[in-house]
Design an enzyme around this catalytic site. Sequence first.
Site, mmCIF file in Angstrom:
data_model
loop_
_atom_site.group_PDB
_atom_site.id
_atom_site.type_symbol
_atom_site.label_atom_id
_atom_site.label_comp_id
_atom_site.label_asym_id
_atom_site.label_seq_id
_atom_site.Cartn_x
_atom_site.Cartn_y
_atom_site.Cartn_z
ATOM 1 N N ASN A 115 36.874 -57.494 38.462
ATOM 2 C CA ASN A 115 37.536 -56.795 39.563
ATOM 3 C C ASN A 115 36.516 -56.126 40.453
ATOM 4 O O ASN A 115 35.455 -55.687 40.000
ATOM 5 C CB ASN A 115 38.560 -55.778 39.040
ATOM 6 C CG ASN A 115 37.960 -54.404 38.815
ATOM 7 O OD1 ASN A 115 37.820 -53.606 39.751
ATOM 8 N ND2 ASN A 115 37.529 -54.135 37.584
ATOM 9 N N PHE A 119 38.021 -48.550 44.199
ATOM 10 C CA PHE A 119 38.726 -47.253 44.239
ATOM 11 C C PHE A 119 39.828 -47.219 45.300
ATOM 12 O O PHE A 119 39.934 -46.262 46.077
ATOM 13 C CB PHE A 119 37.751 -46.087 44.512
ATOM 14 C CG PHE A 119 36.774 -45.786 43.409
ATOM 15 C CD1 PHE A 119 36.884 -46.354 42.151
ATOM 16 C CD2 PHE A 119 35.725 -44.888 43.632
ATOM 17 C CE1 PHE A 119 35.970 -46.055 41.132
ATOM 18 C CE2 PHE A 119 34.807 -44.580 42.622
ATOM 19 C CZ PHE A 119 34.935 -45.170 41.382
ATOM 20 N N SER A 186 31.357 -47.068 38.234
ATOM 21 C CA SER A 186 32.010 -48.251 38.791
ATOM 22 C C SER A 186 30.997 -49.064 39.586
ATOM 23 O O SER A 186 30.247 -48.511 40.400
ATOM 24 C CB SER A 186 33.158 -47.845 39.719
ATOM 25 O OG SER A 186 33.541 -48.968 40.483
ATOM 26 N N ASN A 188 31.721 -51.038 41.909
ATOM 27 C CA ASN A 188 32.372 -51.508 43.138
ATOM 28 C C ASN A 188 32.322 -50.541 44.312
ATOM 29 O O ASN A 188 32.921 -50.790 45.347
ATOM 30 C CB ASN A 188 33.826 -51.881 42.833
ATOM 31 C CG ASN A 188 33.892 -52.954 41.768
ATOM 32 O OD1 ASN A 188 33.117 -53.912 41.816
ATOM 33 N ND2 ASN A 188 34.771 -52.781 40.799
ATOM 34 N N THR A 189 31.650 -49.400 44.134
ATOM 35 C CA THR A 189 31.406 -48.488 45.248
ATOM 36 C C THR A 189 29.899 -48.489 45.458
ATOM 37 O O THR A 189 29.159 -48.081 44.559
ATOM 38 C CB THR A 189 31.930 -47.066 44.924
ATOM 39 O OG1 THR A 189 33.346 -47.133 44.791
ATOM 40 C CG2 THR A 189 31.577 -46.077 46.025
ATOM 41 N N LYS A 224 31.970 -40.910 32.323
ATOM 42 C CA LYS A 224 32.191 -42.326 32.006
ATOM 43 C C LYS A 224 30.963 -43.125 32.409
ATOM 44 O O LYS A 224 30.528 -43.070 33.562
ATOM 45 C CB LYS A 224 33.438 -42.845 32.728
ATOM 46 C CG LYS A 224 33.779 -44.274 32.325
ATOM 47 C CD LYS A 224 35.197 -44.622 32.695
ATOM 48 C CE LYS A 224 35.551 -46.042 32.318
ATOM 49 N NZ LYS A 224 36.921 -46.393 32.653
ATOM 50 N N ASN A 253 32.521 -48.406 31.062
ATOM 51 C CA ASN A 253 33.155 -49.026 32.220
ATOM 52 C C ASN A 253 32.923 -50.550 32.160
ATOM 53 O O ASN A 253 32.469 -51.064 31.144
ATOM 54 C CB ASN A 253 32.551 -48.426 33.505
ATOM 55 C CG ASN A 253 33.558 -48.363 34.631
ATOM 56 O OD1 ASN A 253 34.298 -49.332 34.867
ATOM 57 N ND2 ASN A 253 33.616 -47.252 35.342
HETATM 58 C C1 LIG Z 1 41.358 -53.972 37.601
HETATM 59 C C2 LIG Z 1 40.553 -52.870 36.984
HETATM 60 C C3 LIG Z 1 40.417 -51.665 37.664
HETATM 61 C C4 LIG Z 1 39.675 -50.626 37.107
HETATM 62 N N1 LIG Z 1 39.579 -49.450 37.786
HETATM 63 C C5 LIG Z 1 38.898 -48.417 37.225
HETATM 64 C C6 LIG Z 1 38.822 -47.166 37.874
HETATM 65 O O1 LIG Z 1 39.391 -46.954 38.950
HETATM 66 N N2 LIG Z 1 38.109 -46.188 37.278
HETATM 67 C C7 LIG Z 1 37.469 -46.347 36.065
HETATM 68 O O2 LIG Z 1 36.859 -45.408 35.568
HETATM 69 N N3 LIG Z 1 37.543 -47.527 35.422
HETATM 70 C C8 LIG Z 1 38.233 -48.556 35.967
HETATM 71 N N4 LIG Z 1 38.313 -49.742 35.298
HETATM 72 C C9 LIG Z 1 37.568 -49.903 34.029
HETATM 73 C C10 LIG Z 1 38.448 -49.692 32.799
HETATM 74 O O3 LIG Z 1 38.959 -48.391 32.744
HETATM 75 C C11 LIG Z 1 37.649 -49.982 31.510
HETATM 76 O O4 LIG Z 1 36.625 -49.019 31.396
HETATM 77 C C12 LIG Z 1 37.018 -51.358 31.503
HETATM 78 O O5 LIG Z 1 37.872 -52.312 32.077
HETATM 79 C C13 LIG Z 1 36.680 -51.828 30.089
HETATM 80 O O6 LIG Z 1 37.825 -51.869 29.265
HETATM 81 P P1 LIG Z 1 38.684 -53.198 29.001
HETATM 82 O O7 LIG Z 1 37.741 -54.265 28.561
HETATM 83 O O8 LIG Z 1 39.701 -52.801 27.970
HETATM 84 O O9 LIG Z 1 39.331 -53.540 30.301
HETATM 85 C C14 LIG Z 1 39.043 -50.790 35.845
HETATM 86 C C15 LIG Z 1 39.187 -52.014 35.152
HETATM 87 C C16 LIG Z 1 39.934 -53.037 35.710
HETATM 88 C C17 LIG Z 1 40.055 -54.335 34.939
#
Ligand SMILES: Cc1cc2nc3c(=O)[nH]c(=O)nc-3n(C[C@H](O)[C@H](O)[C@H](O)COP(=O)(O)O)c2cc1C
Length: 347
Positions: A115, A119, A186, A188-189, A224, A253
């Site tokens: 992804n 934000f 993140s 993505n920023t 995080k 993350n």
């Molecule tokens: C579509 C998407 C959006 C996410 N947005 C955020 C976010 O806004 N802030 C954040 O701290 N982590 C964000 N994450 C990261 C998740 O909270 C998590 O740390 C990461 O995906 C690893 O866990 P997982 O393998 O269970 O997905 C996002 C993950 C995904 C897949």
Amino acid sequence: MYFLLKPILFQFDPEKVHYFVTRNLKRFNRFPGGAALSRAIWDVNNPRLEKEVFGLKFKNPVGLAAGFDKNAELMGEMANMGFGFVEIGTVTPLPQPGNPKTRMFRLPSDGALINRMGFNNFGVDVAAERIAAFRRNAKGAQKDLIIGGNIGKNKVTPNEEAVNDYIKCFDRLFDVVDYFVVNVSSPNTPGLRELQEKEPLMHLLNTLQQRNSKNGTSRPILLKIAPDLTDSQLDDIVDIVQQTGIAGIIATNTTISRENLTAAESLKNELGGLSGKPLTKRSTEVVRYLHQKSNGSFPIIGVGGIHSADDAMEKLQAGASLVQLYTGFIYEGPCLIGRINKKLLAI
Ligand SMILES: Cc1cc2nc3c(=O)[nH]c(=O)nc-3n(C[C@H](O)[C@H](O)[C@H](O)COP(=O)(O)O)c2cc1C
């Protein structure tokens, strides 16, 4: 039930499916008896699952990771599915649209997602008002739901002024959330991850800690981190937690690595953060490293690639006090929460 739905849902664009599913989940929970039915099917209630971490009492140790409920609109629905806590956000001071669509991709052969949402959110005011309203109207078990506020900076804010964005979100959410997460990880920023360097991070966390008191109460602040940090950067993180006195770490993350993927080249080269199964091992390693280096002196929330009860057990055995799900929740469905809690009850 989810194994019947998933093949249909996976035919469509992941972000559209997210909005479709969450809209219908809200409808289902509003329908008379819907919330009770949801709890009856998914929620595992047992006092043996309760856990006290950084001074908060969690109904069970399985939480919803940040990014799924960016705008604090699904807290009740997620509690009814059995989550012990929900982390909203990442929210920024001002609303922002995020990156252009398409910005979320499934890699089914890898059990993963990429992804680059960036934000997208309605801003901290909307989130704060929604959480306050949720608290006012909460009934039964929802009253005790632990809600975390994951905070970030707007894309247009330069890194030198980032601290002000975090302060705005912190102050605005202080009265309504139970804990805070400072998100500097993140991918993505643009430039955000530079804030993970020791000096800016110390400044940011010390500033928040100085404000972390209102009418004699303070909120646990967690940081995080990315799974892509080197061992020496992780050593710095241990130092930073100890020097700033923050409550703990969320590891991890999404990753910018693309190692060991089977997906087509064009798909795996999509920009953004990779989550799900390819992340399981690395995020557990980070949890274990931090736990060992710190002698378990602060709590860690383990997140990254939890797709089974065994994956969750590994994170807990590596030193995590709590776990969170995102991608595993998409691939396995809400039964995963119950499976983890039942496994915990069986040991
Ligand atoms: C579509 C998407 C959006 C996410 N947005 C955020 C976010 O806004 N802030 C954040 O701290 N982590 C964000 N994450 C990261 C998740 O909270 C998590 O740390 C990461 O995906 C690893 O866990 P997982 O393998 O269970 O997905 C996002 C993950 C995904 C897949």
